[in-house]
Design a protein around this motif. Structure first.
Motif, PDB file in Angstrom:
ATOM      1  N   GLY A  36       4.828 -17.930 -11.597  1.00 34.27           N
ATOM      2  CA  GLY A  36       4.329 -16.589 -11.295  1.00 34.27           C
ATOM      3  C   GLY A  36       2.814 -16.528 -11.369  1.00 34.27           C
ATOM      4  N   LEU A 110       6.108 -14.291  -2.650  1.00 32.49           N
ATOM      5  CA  LEU A 110       6.626 -13.104  -3.336  1.00 32.49           C
ATOM      6  C   LEU A 110       5.842 -12.830  -4.628  1.00 32.49           C
ATOM      7  CD1 LEU A 110       8.871 -10.916  -3.528  1.00 32.49           C
ATOM      8  CD2 LEU A 110      10.245 -12.611  -4.768  1.00 32.49           C
ATOM      9  N   GLN A 111       5.575 -13.885  -5.389  1.00 34.71           N
ATOM     10  CA  GLN A 111       4.804 -13.731  -6.619  1.00 34.71           C
ATOM     11  C   GLN A 111       3.405 -13.174  -6.311  1.00 34.71           C
ATOM     12  OE1 GLN A 111       5.888 -14.235  -9.679  1.00 34.71           O
ATOM     13  NE2 GLN A 111       7.746 -15.438  -9.398  1.00 34.71           N
ATOM     14  N   TRP A 113       2.525 -11.478  -3.656  1.00 29.49           N
ATOM     15  CA  TRP A 113       2.711 -10.148  -3.103  1.00 29.49           C
ATOM     16  C   TRP A 113       2.820  -9.107  -4.220  1.00 29.49           C
ATOM     17  CZ3 TRP A 113       6.168 -10.387   1.808  1.00 29.49           C
ATOM     18  CH2 TRP A 113       5.945  -9.266   2.612  1.00 29.49           C
ATOM     19  N   VAL A 114       3.687  -9.413  -5.194  1.00 28.65           N
ATOM     20  CA  VAL A 114       3.921  -8.470  -6.286  1.00 28.65           C
ATOM     21  C   VAL A 114       2.673  -8.362  -7.170  1.00 28.65           C
ATOM     22  CG1 VAL A 114       5.292  -8.125  -8.386  1.00 28.65           C
ATOM     23  CG2 VAL A 114       6.422  -8.638  -6.236  1.00 28.65           C
ATOM     24  N   ALA A 116      -0.338  -8.707  -6.145  1.00 32.15           N
ATOM     25  CA  ALA A 116      -1.309  -7.935  -5.361  1.00 32.15           C
ATOM     26  C   ALA A 116      -1.037  -6.439  -5.433  1.00 32.15           C
ATOM     27  CB  ALA A 116      -1.305  -8.406  -3.913  1.00 32.15           C
ATOM     28  N   SER A 117       0.236  -6.066  -5.636  1.00 34.54           N
ATOM     29  CA  SER A 117       0.548  -4.630  -5.705  1.00 34.54           C
ATOM     30  C   SER A 117      -0.024  -4.014  -6.973  1.00 34.54           C
ATOM     31  CB  SER A 117       2.058  -4.402  -5.603  1.00 34.54           C
ATOM     32  OG  SER A 117       2.703  -4.701  -6.822  1.00 34.54           O
ATOM     33  N   ASN A 118      -0.329  -4.832  -7.989  1.00 35.63           N
ATOM     34  CA  ASN A 118      -0.899  -4.312  -9.239  1.00 35.63           C
ATOM     35  C   ASN A 118      -2.370  -4.667  -9.439  1.00 35.63           C
ATOM     36  OD1 ASN A 118       1.785  -3.519  -9.964  1.00 35.63           O
ATOM     37  ND2 ASN A 118       2.151  -5.624 -10.578  1.00 35.63           N
ATOM     38  N   ARG A 123      -5.342  -7.445  -3.665  1.00 34.35           N
ATOM     39  CA  ARG A 123      -4.590  -6.673  -2.690  1.00 34.35           C
ATOM     40  C   ARG A 123      -5.067  -6.804  -1.238  1.00 34.35           C
ATOM     41  NH1 ARG A 123      -1.443  -1.770  -3.934  1.00 34.35           N
ATOM     42  NH2 ARG A 123      -0.888  -0.854  -1.955  1.00 34.35           N
ATOM     43  N   THR A 127      -2.792  -8.553   1.663  1.00 35.41           N
ATOM     44  CA  THR A 127      -2.350  -7.687   2.755  1.00 35.41           C
ATOM     45  C   THR A 127      -2.720  -8.307   4.094  1.00 35.41           C
ATOM     46  OG1 THR A 127      -2.681  -5.762   1.336  1.00 35.41           O
ATOM     47  CG2 THR A 127      -2.512  -5.332   3.695  1.00 35.41           C
TER      48      THR A 127
ATOM     49  N   GLU B  34       4.190   1.177 -11.119  1.00 37.30           N
ATOM     50  CA  GLU B  34       2.729   1.269 -10.977  1.00 37.30           C
ATOM     51  C   GLU B  34       1.972   0.091 -11.582  1.00 37.30           C
ATOM     52  OE1 GLU B  34       1.338   5.068 -12.460  1.00 37.30           O
ATOM     53  OE2 GLU B  34       2.962   6.070 -11.371  1.00 37.30           O
ATOM     54  N   GLN B 111       9.561  -5.445  -9.444  1.00 35.42           N
ATOM     55  CA  GLN B 111       8.732  -5.966 -10.532  1.00 35.42           C
ATOM     56  C   GLN B 111       9.604  -6.642 -11.592  1.00 35.42           C
ATOM     57  OE1 GLN B 111       5.443  -5.953 -10.687  1.00 35.42           O
ATOM     58  NE2 GLN B 111       4.837  -4.489  -9.123  1.00 35.42           N
ATOM     59  N   VAL B 114      11.067 -10.005 -10.172  1.00 33.85           N
ATOM     60  CA  VAL B 114      10.104 -11.107 -10.137  1.00 33.85           C
ATOM     61  C   VAL B 114       9.767 -11.569 -11.561  1.00 33.85           C
ATOM     62  CG1 VAL B 114       7.722 -11.693  -9.524  1.00 33.85           C
ATOM     63  CG2 VAL B 114       9.212 -10.590  -7.851  1.00 33.85           C
ATOM     64  N   ASN B 118      10.627 -15.575 -13.841  1.00 32.62           N
ATOM     65  CA  ASN B 118       9.760 -16.419 -14.673  1.00 32.62           C
ATOM     66  C   ASN B 118      10.066 -16.331 -16.168  1.00 32.62           C
ATOM     67  OD1 ASN B 118       8.238 -16.934 -12.291  1.00 32.62           O
ATOM     68  ND2 ASN B 118       7.192 -14.985 -12.598  1.00 32.62           N
ATOM     69  N   VAL B 173       5.660  -2.622   0.322  1.00 33.27           N
ATOM     70  CA  VAL B 173       5.051  -2.654  -1.013  1.00 33.27           C
ATOM     71  C   VAL B 173       3.522  -2.615  -0.943  1.00 33.27           C
ATOM     72  CG1 VAL B 173       4.713  -4.127  -3.053  1.00 33.27           C
ATOM     73  CG2 VAL B 173       7.007  -3.658  -2.218  1.00 33.27           C
ATOM     74  N   LEU B 174       2.932  -3.375  -0.028  1.00 37.02           N
ATOM     75  CA  LEU B 174       1.466  -3.435   0.025  1.00 37.02           C
ATOM     76  C   LEU B 174       0.847  -2.450   1.016  1.00 37.02           C
ATOM     77  CD1 LEU B 174       0.614  -7.233  -0.274  1.00 37.02           C
ATOM     78  CD2 LEU B 174       0.644  -5.484  -2.041  1.00 37.02           C
TER      79      LEU B 174
END
Lengths: 197, 197
Positions: A36, A110-111, A113-114, A116-118, A123, A127, B34, B111, B114, B118, B173-174
């Motif tokens: 991750g 995927l790791q 991507w997720v 980047a969402s936080n 980001r 994107t 979030e 979240q 994923v 891990n 998501v993004l």
């Protein structure tokens, strides 16, 4: 003497640099897929690739540089492999497209991507990367499926197939979903074939 | 005096406890969506819910308890809302099913999913939770789509639709993918309607 030249002398510096870069990118994808984003640093990847931390930072000044480049590189390798496949029937093509989403590359993406969402820093880069990889995958899918996008609905049919493939990839992250996936792929390959004819 | 009873006196202790639990679960899903797993702790959720840390730990002894319970609770709320929808045509049903995957619940579940890939401690619980939520969603989809699963291929057709919905959730998501998603959903709803008739 003069007969056997040591191999390193015959390898141009540029080739060695390219090989180092490739080793780092492949180690980065494997690391991201297994540990991750939180567990993936430049140091960890450099060690895994057998490259010094300084050499790694010469190629990739930041962590973001390394991991976005890694996902892009592996995605391009996979696209090239897909384009090189012999011409096949649509069922085989659908299976090959879905396979893009079930290995370490998808796990790594995927790791990223997720994460980047936080993380605001990651980001925009992720994107942009995903948009580029997505367009390229769509182009390959249209070509391999011999889909005529001038016909209404065909574009969305192919897009939906790639969305399904992404969803199947997600279903395979925690458990081995192979048996169920094969049945779903067989059924939708048949529906898709009808829709595209 | 004697006319207005303070509202707290009329609320049985059990109801207050249930309301606290619900506030914690809703705050946990919002927090996970979030801030991701790394940014989601029992303390952060307790503060967001306006509940003391002690009270939060009374309801949920561990972080894993809180977040898996939260995703399950919100998934059940969404399923109940979906079952309560008036009978509709298949296009509307497909859109409602896809909506399950595009809001904060999906973000939170992603979240958790994923993080579970891990973290060994989280993995078996999330795997079991996802299997349960997946079966329930499939049941609802079959019912709302009036799909006859005794016919060959129908089960896989519905499964593939839910895989597509999950993939569409991931695509959202993004970036805001609403416009593209609506076109894909319209097209796949038509393909599905043909396949189920």
């Amino acid at each position: 003497m003069g007969v056997v030249t040591p191999p390193t002398d015959r390898t141009p510096k540029q080739d060695r640099s390219r090989a180092t870069r490739r080793r780092l990118l492949e180690a980065a994808v494997a690391c991201l897929a297994e540990h991750g984003w939180a567990g993936s640093t430049v140091s960890v990847v450099a060690e895994r690739a057998g490259v010094s931390r300084g050499a790694a930072q010469h190629h990739f000044p930041t962590r973001e540089d390394l991991f976005t480049a890694a996902v892009e590189y592996v995605a391009e390798e996979r696209s090239a492999a897909l384009r090189a496949l012999p011409v096949q029937g649509r069922t085989a093509v659908v299976a090959a497209l879905v396979d893009l989403y079930t290995g370490p590359l998808f796990r790594a993406a995927l790791q990223l991507w997720v994460a980047a969402s936080n993380e605001e820093q990651l980001r925009p880069r992720v994107t942009e990367l995903e948009a580029r990889v997505g367009r390229e995958t769509h182009r390959i899918a249209v070509e391999l499926l011999t889909a005529d996008e001038t016909r209404p609905g065909v574009r969305e049919t192919v897009q939906g197939l790639l969305d399904m493939a992404r969803g199947l990839g997600l279903a395979n992250v925690l458990t081995d979903d192979t048996a169920r996936r094969q049945r779903v792929v067989a059924q939708w390959a048949a529906l898709l074939d009808d829709a595209l004819n």
